[in-house]
Every structure is written in structure tokens, then in C-alpha cells.
Design a protein around this motif. Structure first.
Motif, PDB file in Angstrom:
ATOM      1  N   LEU A  15      36.977  40.499  33.038  1.00  0.00           N
ATOM      2  CA  LEU A  15      38.394  40.860  32.880  1.00  0.00           C
ATOM      3  C   LEU A  15      39.023  41.418  34.157  1.00  0.00           C
ATOM      4  CD1 LEU A  15      38.461  42.664  29.399  1.00  0.00           C
ATOM      5  CD2 LEU A  15      38.985  40.279  29.915  1.00  0.00           C
ATOM      6  N   CYS A  16      38.300  41.467  35.246  1.00  0.00           N
ATOM      7  CA  CYS A  16      38.808  42.084  36.473  1.00  0.00           C
ATOM      8  C   CYS A  16      40.198  41.576  36.862  1.00  0.00           C
ATOM      9  CB  CYS A  16      37.846  41.863  37.638  1.00  0.00           C
ATOM     10  SG  CYS A  16      36.313  42.806  37.529  1.00  0.00           S
ATOM     11  N   ILE A  17      40.433  40.294  36.734  1.00  0.00           N
ATOM     12  CA  ILE A  17      41.705  39.702  37.138  1.00  0.00           C
ATOM     13  C   ILE A  17      42.883  40.283  36.354  1.00  0.00           C
ATOM     14  CG2 ILE A  17      41.674  37.704  35.600  1.00  0.00           C
ATOM     15  CD1 ILE A  17      42.557  37.477  39.287  1.00  0.00           C
ATOM     16  N   LYS A  18      42.619  40.839  35.169  1.00  0.00           N
ATOM     17  CA  LYS A  18      43.669  41.409  34.324  1.00  0.00           C
ATOM     18  C   LYS A  18      43.854  42.913  34.539  1.00  0.00           C
ATOM     19  CE  LYS A  18      42.824  38.016  30.718  1.00  0.00           C
ATOM     20  NZ  LYS A  18      42.438  37.801  29.336  1.00  0.00           N
ATOM     21  N   CYS A  19      43.044  43.508  35.383  1.00  0.00           N
ATOM     22  CA  CYS A  19      43.049  44.956  35.572  1.00  0.00           C
ATOM     23  C   CYS A  19      44.305  45.419  36.313  1.00  0.00           C
ATOM     24  CB  CYS A  19      41.817  45.363  36.371  1.00  0.00           C
ATOM     25  SG  CYS A  19      41.665  47.154  36.518  1.00  0.00           S
ATOM     26  N   PRO A  20      44.910  46.524  35.866  1.00  0.00           N
ATOM     27  CA  PRO A  20      46.095  47.048  36.554  1.00  0.00           C
ATOM     28  C   PRO A  20      45.815  47.525  37.982  1.00  0.00           C
ATOM     29  CG  PRO A  20      45.459  48.489  34.724  1.00  0.00           C
ATOM     30  CD  PRO A  20      44.574  47.295  34.664  1.00  0.00           C
ATOM     31  N   SER A  21      44.581  47.861  38.288  1.00  0.00           N
ATOM     32  CA  SER A  21      44.246  48.271  39.657  1.00  0.00           C
ATOM     33  C   SER A  21      44.157  47.073  40.608  1.00  0.00           C
ATOM     34  CB  SER A  21      42.913  49.031  39.680  1.00  0.00           C
ATOM     35  OG  SER A  21      43.038  50.263  39.020  1.00  0.00           O
ATOM     36  N   TYR A  22      44.017  45.890  40.047  1.00  0.00           N
ATOM     37  CA  TYR A  22      43.904  44.670  40.849  1.00  0.00           C
ATOM     38  C   TYR A  22      45.318  44.189  41.172  1.00  0.00           C
ATOM     39  CZ  TYR A  22      41.238  40.512  42.344  1.00  0.00           C
ATOM     40  OH  TYR A  22      40.634  39.508  43.050  1.00  0.00           O
ATOM     41  N   ALA A  23      45.878  44.702  42.250  1.00  0.00           N
ATOM     42  CA  ALA A  23      47.254  44.425  42.646  1.00  0.00           C
ATOM     43  C   ALA A  23      47.475  42.933  42.900  1.00  0.00           C
ATOM     44  CB  ALA A  23      47.588  45.219  43.902  1.00  0.00           C
ATOM     45  N   ALA A  24      48.697  42.501  42.667  1.00  0.00           N
ATOM     46  CA  ALA A  24      49.065  41.091  42.848  1.00  0.00           C
ATOM     47  C   ALA A  24      48.734  40.603  44.259  1.00  0.00           C
ATOM     48  CB  ALA A  24      50.540  40.894  42.543  1.00  0.00           C
ATOM     49  N   VAL A  25      48.959  41.434  45.252  1.00  0.00           N
ATOM     50  CA  VAL A  25      48.663  41.059  46.636  1.00  0.00           C
ATOM     51  C   VAL A  25      47.184  40.740  46.799  1.00  0.00           C
ATOM     52  CG1 VAL A  25      48.614  41.916  49.012  1.00  0.00           C
ATOM     53  CG2 VAL A  25      50.579  42.393  47.568  1.00  0.00           C
ATOM     54  N   CYS A  26      46.330  41.547  46.205  1.00  0.00           N
ATOM     55  CA  CYS A  26      44.884  41.313  46.278  1.00  0.00           C
ATOM     56  C   CYS A  26      44.514  40.008  45.585  1.00  0.00           C
ATOM     57  CB  CYS A  26      44.119  42.460  45.632  1.00  0.00           C
ATOM     58  SG  CYS A  26      44.224  44.006  46.536  1.00  0.00           S
ATOM     59  N   LYS A  27      45.107  39.762  44.423  1.00  0.00           N
ATOM     60  CA  LYS A  27      44.815  38.528  43.681  1.00  0.00           C
ATOM     61  C   LYS A  27      45.158  37.298  44.512  1.00  0.00           C
ATOM     62  CE  LYS A  27      45.660  40.673  39.224  1.00  0.00           C
ATOM     63  NZ  LYS A  27      46.529  40.766  38.064  1.00  0.00           N
ATOM     64  N   VAL A  28      46.335  37.313  45.124  1.00  0.00           N
ATOM     65  CA  VAL A  28      46.779  36.170  45.936  1.00  0.00           C
ATOM     66  C   VAL A  28      45.863  35.980  47.135  1.00  0.00           C
ATOM     67  CG1 VAL A  28      48.652  35.307  47.387  1.00  0.00           C
ATOM     68  CG2 VAL A  28      49.167  36.302  45.158  1.00  0.00           C
ATOM     69  N   LYS A  29      45.488  37.073  47.800  1.00  0.00           N
ATOM     70  CA  LYS A  29      44.607  36.985  48.964  1.00  0.00           C
ATOM     71  C   LYS A  29      43.223  36.451  48.603  1.00  0.00           C
ATOM     72  CE  LYS A  29      44.720  40.543  51.897  1.00  0.00           C
ATOM     73  NZ  LYS A  29      44.817  41.948  52.368  1.00  0.00           N
ATOM     74  N   SER A  30      42.763  36.715  47.391  1.00  0.00           N
ATOM     75  CA  SER A  30      41.399  36.340  47.009  1.00  0.00           C
ATOM     76  C   SER A  30      41.280  34.929  46.441  1.00  0.00           C
ATOM     77  CB  SER A  30      40.844  37.339  46.002  1.00  0.00           C
ATOM     78  OG  SER A  30      41.513  37.232  44.767  1.00  0.00           O
ATOM     79  N   ILE A  31      42.389  34.303  46.093  1.00  0.00           N
ATOM     80  CA  ILE A  31      42.350  32.999  45.419  1.00  0.00           C
ATOM     81  C   ILE A  31      41.536  31.949  46.179  1.00  0.00           C
ATOM     82  CG2 ILE A  31      43.762  31.000  44.747  1.00  0.00           C
ATOM     83  CD1 ILE A  31      45.824  33.010  43.683  1.00  0.00           C
TER      84      ILE A  31
END
Length: 93
Positions: A15-31
Motif C-alpha cells: 500500500l506504500c503508493i497510497k500512503c499520505p507520506s508518499y508525496a506526489a513529487v516522490c511518486k512521479v520521480k520513482s515511476i
């Protein structure tokens, strides 16, 4: 080193991708990197991924506590984990 096996099965439950601590910027950078790792047959030998932090260790991007959903995760319960914020601290806190 994480506490959980690095498997595609665990990654699918994560569920990490849904975590509120996982900022949108981090998600985009990690894709890009995460997609490459997910396409591999075996992720057991991958050194680091931005996700499944209980297996791969803390994030290289997440820097602030904004809430933790680890206890809601199937991987968390199946592995009898008791700590939280694996994204911010090796082995959780």
C-alpha cells in the motif's frame, strides 16, 4: 536490509503508493525506476525500490511524516510487523 521478502507478490499487496507520506513529487520521480524493476522476473536482487519500504529500506525521497498506513497493509500483517514509517527509517520506527 528490509524485514520482508522482496517478491512481486508482496509488491502487489503493498500500500506504500497510497500512503499520505508518499508525496506526489516522490511518486512521479520513482515511476521510471519502479516500472523497470516491476518488469523484471525477479525483484529479490534489486538493491532499492521506492515502495515496499519494509522490504527495500527507507525512501530516498520521502522526508516528512504525513501519516502512516502500514498497519492497514496485508504485507504488514502477514509479516507480523509492529513498527511504522519504514519509508523514513531503516527497519521502521
Amino acid at each position: 536490509m528490509g524485514l520482508v521478502k522482496r517478491t512481486k507478490e508482496n509488491l502487489k499487496k503493498c500500500l506504500c503508493i497510497k500512503c499520505p507520506s508518499y508525496a506526489a513529487v516522490c511518486k512521479v520521480k520513482s515511476i521510471p525506476d519502479n516500472l523497470v524493476h516491476m518488469l523484471k522476473k525477479d525483484i529479490e536482487t534489486v538493491e532499492h525500490m521506492e515502495g515496499l519500504f519494509c522490504a527495500f529500506g527507507k525512501s530516498k525521497c520521502i522526508t516528512r511524516e504525513k501519516g502512516c498506513i502500514c498497519p492497514e497493509c496485508e504485507v504488514y500483517s502477514e509479516n507480523n510487523l509492529s513498527k511504522m514509517y519504514f519509508c523514513l527509517e531503516e527497519r521502521g520506527k
